[in-house]
Design an enzyme around this catalytic site. Structure first.
Site, PDB file in Angstrom:
ATOM      1  N   ASN A 191      62.069 -24.702  66.450  1.00 44.00           N
ATOM      2  CA  ASN A 191      61.261 -25.911  66.491  1.00 44.00           C
ATOM      3  C   ASN A 191      60.282 -25.885  65.314  1.00 44.00           C
ATOM      4  O   ASN A 191      60.242 -24.923  64.539  1.00 44.00           O
ATOM      5  CB  ASN A 191      60.545 -26.069  67.838  1.00 44.00           C
ATOM      6  CG  ASN A 191      59.581 -24.932  68.142  1.00 44.00           C
ATOM      7  OD1 ASN A 191      58.891 -24.421  67.255  1.00 44.00           O
ATOM      8  ND2 ASN A 191      59.529 -24.530  69.406  1.00 44.00           N
ATOM      9  N   ARG A 192      59.513 -26.953  65.147  1.00 46.31           N
ATOM     10  CA  ARG A 192      58.638 -27.070  63.977  1.00 46.31           C
ATOM     11  C   ARG A 192      57.667 -25.890  63.866  1.00 46.31           C
ATOM     12  O   ARG A 192      57.537 -25.284  62.793  1.00 46.31           O
ATOM     13  CB  ARG A 192      57.843 -28.376  64.063  1.00 46.31           C
ATOM     14  CG  ARG A 192      56.985 -28.655  62.826  1.00 46.31           C
ATOM     15  CD  ARG A 192      55.913 -29.686  63.133  1.00 46.31           C
ATOM     16  NE  ARG A 192      56.473 -30.960  63.514  1.00 46.31           N
ATOM     17  CZ  ARG A 192      56.752 -31.949  62.658  1.00 46.31           C
ATOM     18  NH1 ARG A 192      56.505 -31.788  61.366  1.00 46.31           N
ATOM     19  NH2 ARG A 192      57.248 -33.090  63.100  1.00 46.31           N
ATOM     20  N   ILE A 193      57.005 -25.547  64.966  1.00 44.67           N
ATOM     21  CA  ILE A 193      55.998 -24.476  64.928  1.00 44.67           C
ATOM     22  C   ILE A 193      56.649 -23.138  64.608  1.00 44.67           C
ATOM     23  O   ILE A 193      56.132 -22.352  63.796  1.00 44.67           O
ATOM     24  CB  ILE A 193      55.238 -24.415  66.270  1.00 44.67           C
ATOM     25  CG1 ILE A 193      54.413 -25.693  66.464  1.00 44.67           C
ATOM     26  CG2 ILE A 193      54.330 -23.188  66.327  1.00 44.67           C
ATOM     27  CD1 ILE A 193      53.764 -25.816  67.824  1.00 44.67           C
ATOM     28  N   ASP A 260      66.811 -25.097  75.475  1.00 39.50           N
ATOM     29  CA  ASP A 260      68.081 -24.568  75.988  1.00 39.50           C
ATOM     30  C   ASP A 260      69.129 -25.673  76.074  1.00 39.50           C
ATOM     31  O   ASP A 260      70.305 -25.468  75.753  1.00 39.50           O
ATOM     32  CB  ASP A 260      67.880 -23.958  77.380  1.00 39.50           C
ATOM     33  CG  ASP A 260      66.907 -22.798  77.378  1.00 39.50           C
ATOM     34  OD1 ASP A 260      66.810 -22.110  76.345  1.00 39.50           O
ATOM     35  OD2 ASP A 260      66.241 -22.591  78.405  1.00 39.50           O
TER      36      ASP A 260
END
EC number: 2.7.1.167
Length: 463
Positions: A191-193, A260
């Protein structure tokens, strides 16, 4: 049916649901009055569970503790038809357990019980041996890394190398800052983070997003680099250019397990020969389904199709229809058919059926079902369009598509007050009649039939 091997950290998700309307006299903390409890499969097991929901065959590789939670966990996997032959027991650790406290459908605290130490050499060897044994017979691999000790650097790289050697698709859901651990994977889903932390690069512009994905491709040799962007969808590279696949607008109740769902749906769609863009659209639709539910939820193919097709609100999968009707007190009428080339005879029949009760539900044969029943040249009109046309009729309250040759499962689940069939069923067995309170036979309007319309079109074309 695609066969997929999932390897990773197994997590038991435990939920306490209730209401919190007062503070404890012992400390300034809320008191939860528990109304119900639930247990879900989490971590790599949630990935496997998502794949089962999408009609794949799944082999799961991981470790549980020698405890009651581990025993219950394996039983839950077996109940979902997930192969557990490579679920190993580690006597030195507990089964990873995440307990979430939910008050008024809001998560107020999570309690984790876990040991993150790497596996011992014997367990690592057993996992790798099983992987080596299975790699030739499966279609694809997912490495679901929750940083709980199963997928260390060496084991991850050996599994990726074996998958590549046998030309198998291998996707990784990464954790941590060292992405060399996932080098040469087919695809990873940060994800972005996570990607910002791994690359020390702020992903606040198209230029930086593109740069980050290029790094994944060129430095870590990821064949299909992408990044999930929460409500902004999924970004990936196509011929060196940044492409954004927007998310599907939906009210968000809980993002637990959405990652998931994304990796499971991406894997399956790529194995079904979809393009990366099509796979991302499919994954976004699946994610839109699960974030609209509480807990580590699942998305069915029917629910995903409903989102992708953006169909009429009257067109519902059976599960959603049952939820909608759960507390109804009205008389339900059910009928079914192919309704190929909707005509006046159909409309008249449905109007008369609706007049028998309060809610008219139409079971509609899917395209595959029609083809089996009426031959390869049918249906003329696709199930999507047939369903939309039926739903557009004011007399029809709900349309539910079924894949089987008969609507027996629908009738058994819905238990209608009145089952309506055509008068041509006189003196014939009516499938599902035992689940309805009453069965009615209804005359069709003379001079109208799909077959007659098709023949008339043929004659016109020949003339």
């Amino acid at each position: 049916m695609k066969q997929i091997l999932v390897v990773g950290d197994l997590i038991a998700d435990y939920y306490l649901w209730g209401r919190s309307e007062r503070l404890s006299p012992e400390a300034p903390v809320p008191v939860l009055e528990v109304q119900r409890e639930s247990k879900n499969l989490g971590g790599a097991a949630n990935v496997a569970n998502n794949l089962i929901s999408l009609k794949a065959k799944v082999f799961l590789c991981g470790v549980v503790g020698d405890d009651l939670e581990g025993e219950h966990f394996i039983n839950a996997l077996k109940a979902r038809n997930i192969d557990t032959s490579c679920i190993l027991t580690d006597k030195t650790r507990c089964t990873t357990l995440k307990t979430r406290i939910i008050a008024q459908n809001q998560q107020i605290v999570r309690v984790d019980k876990e040991i993150k130490d790497p596996l011992n050499a014997d367990l690592r060897k057993k996992l790798l041996d099983f992987f080596t044994e299975k790699i030739q017979e499966i279609d694809g691999v997912i490495l679901s890394d929750y940083n709980k000790g199963v997928l260390d650097f060496e084991l991850t790289q050996k599994m990726i190398a074996l998958a590549n050697k046998h030309h198998k698709l291998i996707l990784c859901d990464p954790k941590g800052k060292d992405y060399s651990k996932y080098a040469h994977a087919s695809l990873i889903t940060p994800n972005r983070i996570e990607l910002e932390h791994a690359l020390h690069l702020k992903l606040d512009s198209h230029a930086n997003l593109s740069k980050a994905l290029q790094i994944l491709k060129e430095t870590y040799h990821i064949a299909m680099p992408l990044v999930t962007l929460s409500e902004q969808g999924i970004a990936f590279l196509e011929k060196g250019e940044l492409v954004n696949c927007p998310t599907i607008a939906k009210e968000v109740y809980d993002v637990t397990g959405a990652g998931d769902t994304v990796i499971a749906s991406l894997t399956l769609s790529l194995l079904e020969s979809m393009s990366l863009k099509e796979a991302c659209e499919f994954a976004n639709a699946a994610a839109a389904v699960v974030v609209g539910k509480m807990g580590s939820a699942l998305a069915s193919l029917e629910e995903i199709a409903l989102i992708l097709n953006q169909t009429h609100p009257k067109i519902l999968p059976l599960e959603k229809l049952l939820e909608t009707l759960e507390h109804h007190q009205q008389k339900i009428v059910f009928t079914n058919g192919c309704f190929d080339i909707l005509h006046k005879g159909h409309a008249s029949y449905l109007q008369k059926a609706k007049a028998l009760g309060d809610i008219l539900i139409v079971g509609l044969n899917s395209d595959a079902s029609v083809k089996r029943l009426k031959g390869d040249k049918r249906p003329i009109v696709s199930e999507k369009d047939r369903a939309f046309l039926l739903a557009s009729l004011s007399c029809v309250d709900y349309v539910v598509v079924f894949e089987e040759d008969t609507p027996i499962k629908l009738i058994q689940a819905l238990k209608p007050d009145i089952l309506v069939k055509g008068a041509d069923y006189l003196n014939k067995e009516i499938i599902g009649s035992e689940f309805a309170k009453e069965t009615r036979l209804m005359e069709f309007e003379e001079g109208y039939s799909t077959s007659a319309i098709i023949e008339r079109i043929k004659r016109t074309c020949n003339d």
